[in-house]
Design a protein around this motif. Sequence first.
Motif, PDB file in Angstrom:
ATOM      1  N   ARG A   1     -22.952  58.200  18.814  1.00  0.00           N
ATOM      2  CA  ARG A   1     -22.245  56.939  19.061  1.00  0.00           C
ATOM      3  C   ARG A   1     -22.528  55.940  17.938  1.00  0.00           C
ATOM      4  NH1 ARG A   1     -19.987  57.038  24.060  1.00  0.00           N
ATOM      5  NH2 ARG A   1     -20.958  58.400  25.628  1.00  0.00           N
ATOM      6  N   TYR A   2     -23.775  55.907  17.480  1.00  0.00           N
ATOM      7  CA  TYR A   2     -24.113  55.048  16.345  1.00  0.00           C
ATOM      8  C   TYR A   2     -23.289  55.434  15.123  1.00  0.00           C
ATOM      9  CZ  TYR A   2     -28.417  53.650  18.869  1.00  0.00           C
ATOM     10  OH  TYR A   2     -29.322  53.163  19.770  1.00  0.00           O
ATOM     11  N   PHE A   3     -23.240  56.735  14.853  1.00  0.00           N
ATOM     12  CA  PHE A   3     -22.508  57.227  13.677  1.00  0.00           C
ATOM     13  C   PHE A   3     -21.031  56.852  13.758  1.00  0.00           C
ATOM     14  CE2 PHE A   3     -19.704  60.677  12.233  1.00  0.00           C
ATOM     15  CZ  PHE A   3     -19.850  60.511  10.861  1.00  0.00           C
ATOM     16  N   VAL A   4     -20.421  57.049  14.909  1.00  0.00           N
ATOM     17  CA  VAL A   4     -18.991  56.743  15.060  1.00  0.00           C
ATOM     18  C   VAL A   4     -18.740  55.250  14.836  1.00  0.00           C
ATOM     19  CG1 VAL A   4     -17.091  56.636  16.714  1.00  0.00           C
ATOM     20  CG2 VAL A   4     -18.477  58.716  16.534  1.00  0.00           C
ATOM     21  N   ALA A   5     -19.632  54.405  15.342  1.00  0.00           N
ATOM     22  CA  ALA A   5     -19.461  52.965  15.150  1.00  0.00           C
ATOM     23  C   ALA A   5     -19.493  52.597  13.672  1.00  0.00           C
ATOM     24  CB  ALA A   5     -20.544  52.195  15.904  1.00  0.00           C
TER      25      ALA A   5
ATOM     26  N   LEU B   1     -16.922  65.390  20.859  1.00  0.00           N
ATOM     27  CA  LEU B   1     -18.107  65.602  21.689  1.00  0.00           C
ATOM     28  C   LEU B   1     -18.322  64.440  22.653  1.00  0.00           C
ATOM     29  CD1 LEU B   1     -20.653  67.082  19.124  1.00  0.00           C
ATOM     30  CD2 LEU B   1     -19.906  68.172  21.254  1.00  0.00           C
ATOM     31  N   LEU B   2     -18.164  63.221  22.161  1.00  0.00           N
ATOM     32  CA  LEU B   2     -18.383  62.057  23.015  1.00  0.00           C
ATOM     33  C   LEU B   2     -17.325  61.952  24.105  1.00  0.00           C
ATOM     34  CD1 LEU B   2     -19.398  59.474  20.262  1.00  0.00           C
ATOM     35  CD2 LEU B   2     -20.894  60.520  21.967  1.00  0.00           C
ATOM     36  N   ASP B   3     -16.084  62.265  23.771  1.00  0.00           N
ATOM     37  CA  ASP B   3     -15.031  62.263  24.795  1.00  0.00           C
ATOM     38  C   ASP B   3     -15.332  63.298  25.867  1.00  0.00           C
ATOM     39  OD1 ASP B   3     -12.213  61.608  22.525  1.00  0.00           O
ATOM     40  OD2 ASP B   3     -13.627  60.267  23.534  1.00  0.00           O
ATOM     41  N   HIS B   4     -15.784  64.481  25.433  1.00  0.00           N
ATOM     42  CA  HIS B   4     -16.105  65.535  26.397  1.00  0.00           C
ATOM     43  C   HIS B   4     -17.280  65.122  27.275  1.00  0.00           C
ATOM     44  CE1 HIS B   4     -16.324  69.518  28.117  1.00  0.00           C
ATOM     45  NE2 HIS B   4     -17.615  69.594  27.797  1.00  0.00           N
TER      46      HIS B   4
ATOM     47  N   GLY C   1     -19.096  63.534   6.207  1.00  0.00           N
ATOM     48  CA  GLY C   1     -18.979  62.510   7.227  1.00  0.00           C
ATOM     49  C   GLY C   1     -17.632  62.523   7.925  1.00  0.00           C
ATOM     50  N   THR C   2     -16.580  62.801   7.159  1.00  0.00           N
ATOM     51  CA  THR C   2     -15.235  62.862   7.736  1.00  0.00           C
ATOM     52  C   THR C   2     -15.130  63.976   8.759  1.00  0.00           C
ATOM     53  OG1 THR C   2     -14.269  61.963   5.706  1.00  0.00           O
ATOM     54  CG2 THR C   2     -12.784  63.122   7.208  1.00  0.00           C
ATOM     55  N   VAL C   3     -15.710  65.133   8.433  1.00  0.00           N
ATOM     56  CA  VAL C   3     -15.702  66.268   9.374  1.00  0.00           C
ATOM     57  C   VAL C   3     -16.510  65.923  10.620  1.00  0.00           C
ATOM     58  CG1 VAL C   3     -16.453  68.645   9.727  1.00  0.00           C
ATOM     59  CG2 VAL C   3     -15.343  67.995   7.584  1.00  0.00           C
ATOM     60  N   LEU C   4     -17.693  65.339  10.423  1.00  0.00           N
ATOM     61  CA  LEU C   4     -18.545  65.009  11.563  1.00  0.00           C
ATOM     62  C   LEU C   4     -17.886  63.961  12.454  1.00  0.00           C
ATOM     63  CD1 LEU C   4     -21.169  65.366  13.094  1.00  0.00           C
ATOM     64  CD2 LEU C   4     -22.207  63.616  11.628  1.00  0.00           C
ATOM     65  N   LEU C   5     -17.129  63.034  11.881  1.00  0.00           N
ATOM     66  CA  LEU C   5     -16.479  62.006  12.687  1.00  0.00           C
ATOM     67  C   LEU C   5     -15.518  62.630  13.689  1.00  0.00           C
ATOM     68  CD1 LEU C   5     -15.890  59.070  13.383  1.00  0.00           C
ATOM     69  CD2 LEU C   5     -14.253  59.013  11.489  1.00  0.00           C
ATOM     70  N   ASP C   6     -14.714  63.580  13.238  1.00  0.00           N
ATOM     71  CA  ASP C   6     -13.783  64.252  14.160  1.00  0.00           C
ATOM     72  C   ASP C   6     -14.537  64.974  15.268  1.00  0.00           C
ATOM     73  OD1 ASP C   6     -11.588  63.379  12.757  1.00  0.00           O
ATOM     74  OD2 ASP C   6     -11.404  65.190  11.539  1.00  0.00           O
ATOM     75  N   GLU C   7     -15.598  65.698  14.880  1.00  0.00           N
ATOM     76  CA  GLU C   7     -16.367  66.460  15.867  1.00  0.00           C
ATOM     77  C   GLU C   7     -17.127  65.542  16.820  1.00  0.00           C
ATOM     78  OE1 GLU C   7     -14.926  70.017  14.580  1.00  0.00           O
ATOM     79  OE2 GLU C   7     -16.174  69.630  16.329  1.00  0.00           O
TER      80      GLU C   7
ATOM     81  N   LEU D   1     -26.467  62.291  21.801  1.00  0.00           N
ATOM     82  CA  LEU D   1     -25.194  61.584  21.976  1.00  0.00           C
ATOM     83  C   LEU D   1     -25.301  60.138  21.520  1.00  0.00           C
ATOM     84  CD1 LEU D   1     -24.040  62.946  25.454  1.00  0.00           C
ATOM     85  CD2 LEU D   1     -23.151  63.568  23.203  1.00  0.00           C
ATOM     86  N   ARG D   2     -26.467  59.518  21.773  1.00  0.00           N
ATOM     87  CA  ARG D   2     -26.639  58.131  21.359  1.00  0.00           C
ATOM     88  C   ARG D   2     -26.504  57.996  19.838  1.00  0.00           C
ATOM     89  NH1 ARG D   2     -32.315  55.378  22.552  1.00  0.00           N
ATOM     90  NH2 ARG D   2     -32.914  57.096  21.195  1.00  0.00           N
ATOM     91  N   THR D   3     -27.110  58.938  19.113  1.00  0.00           N
ATOM     92  CA  THR D   3     -27.026  58.880  17.651  1.00  0.00           C
ATOM     93  C   THR D   3     -25.598  59.092  17.187  1.00  0.00           C
ATOM     94  OG1 THR D   3     -29.284  59.760  17.521  1.00  0.00           O
ATOM     95  CG2 THR D   3     -27.964  59.827  15.512  1.00  0.00           C
TER      96      THR D   3
END
Length: 283
Positions: A7-11, A71-74, A61-67, A3-5
């Motif tokens: 969060r890094y990716f989303v930022a 995941l982080l919200d859940h 990356g666009t697909v992973l951003l949505d997922e 999850l930490r990684t």
Amino acid sequence: MELRTLRYFVAVAEELHFGRAATRLHMSQPPLSRAIKQLEADVGALLFVRSPAGVTLTPVGTVLLDEARALLDHADRVRVRVSAAAGVTTITVGILGDGTDPGVSRLAAAYRRRHPGIEIRVRDADLTDPTCGLRTGVVDVALTRAPFDETALTVRALRSDPVGVVLRADDPLARRDGLRLAELSDRRWFQFPRGTDPVWQAYWNGGLPREGPVVRAVQECLQAVLWNGTVGLAPLGHDLPAELAVVPLTDMAPSRVVAVWNSGDTNPLIRSFVEIATTAYRH
């Protein structure tokens, strides 16, 4: 994927800039870049297109951003529900600066006595965010120093400390009993990374634009003085290495120790924390 990684990716995906993302995450850029490269290796595809013009997301990356956002919200909802079911109540406190301050010690002891069943989590913040992660929801309340941008925040003053200039002990000015800011106009001063709260930066630069090395932590400030002869400001009364000296500034506004929390947050644990802090710092 951790999850930490994610969060890094989303930022990085939201900032489209590794430097700004690192500032937002309150970390340095190299470990962030390494984490993203490792994530790309795990995924087996590039997530970002890097160029001198900036950073853009690839289709993967666009697909992973949505997922990742989902995941982080859940994960956040899971934490809330599990904590509530277990009857666990926590408060996360951000602390900037000297955690050995007697006020902190008195506050910790008093809060434990008042709330023995509460789990207190502490986040030690660096100098790039005077709110210690309050705006991003990392902490519930912060013990820090003003001034900074107080938009949407509530601030309670706990104590005021006079400020001095930190110099090498062999600096000719180190023998003075007091100094004025104008006497330091030709010196290099430490700077905080780009994107740091401008109100906060201006205070620690004595209200004027300055030039000098970029630092993120108190120890980096002291090392900048030792190695580069940079001047820096610090509250009086703190222990310094023998190679350094601090001279009071006669025309510098005091540094205020404050408790700060998000305006509108009605958590009774925060309210109690602030009231106990007000008493603890008064002694």
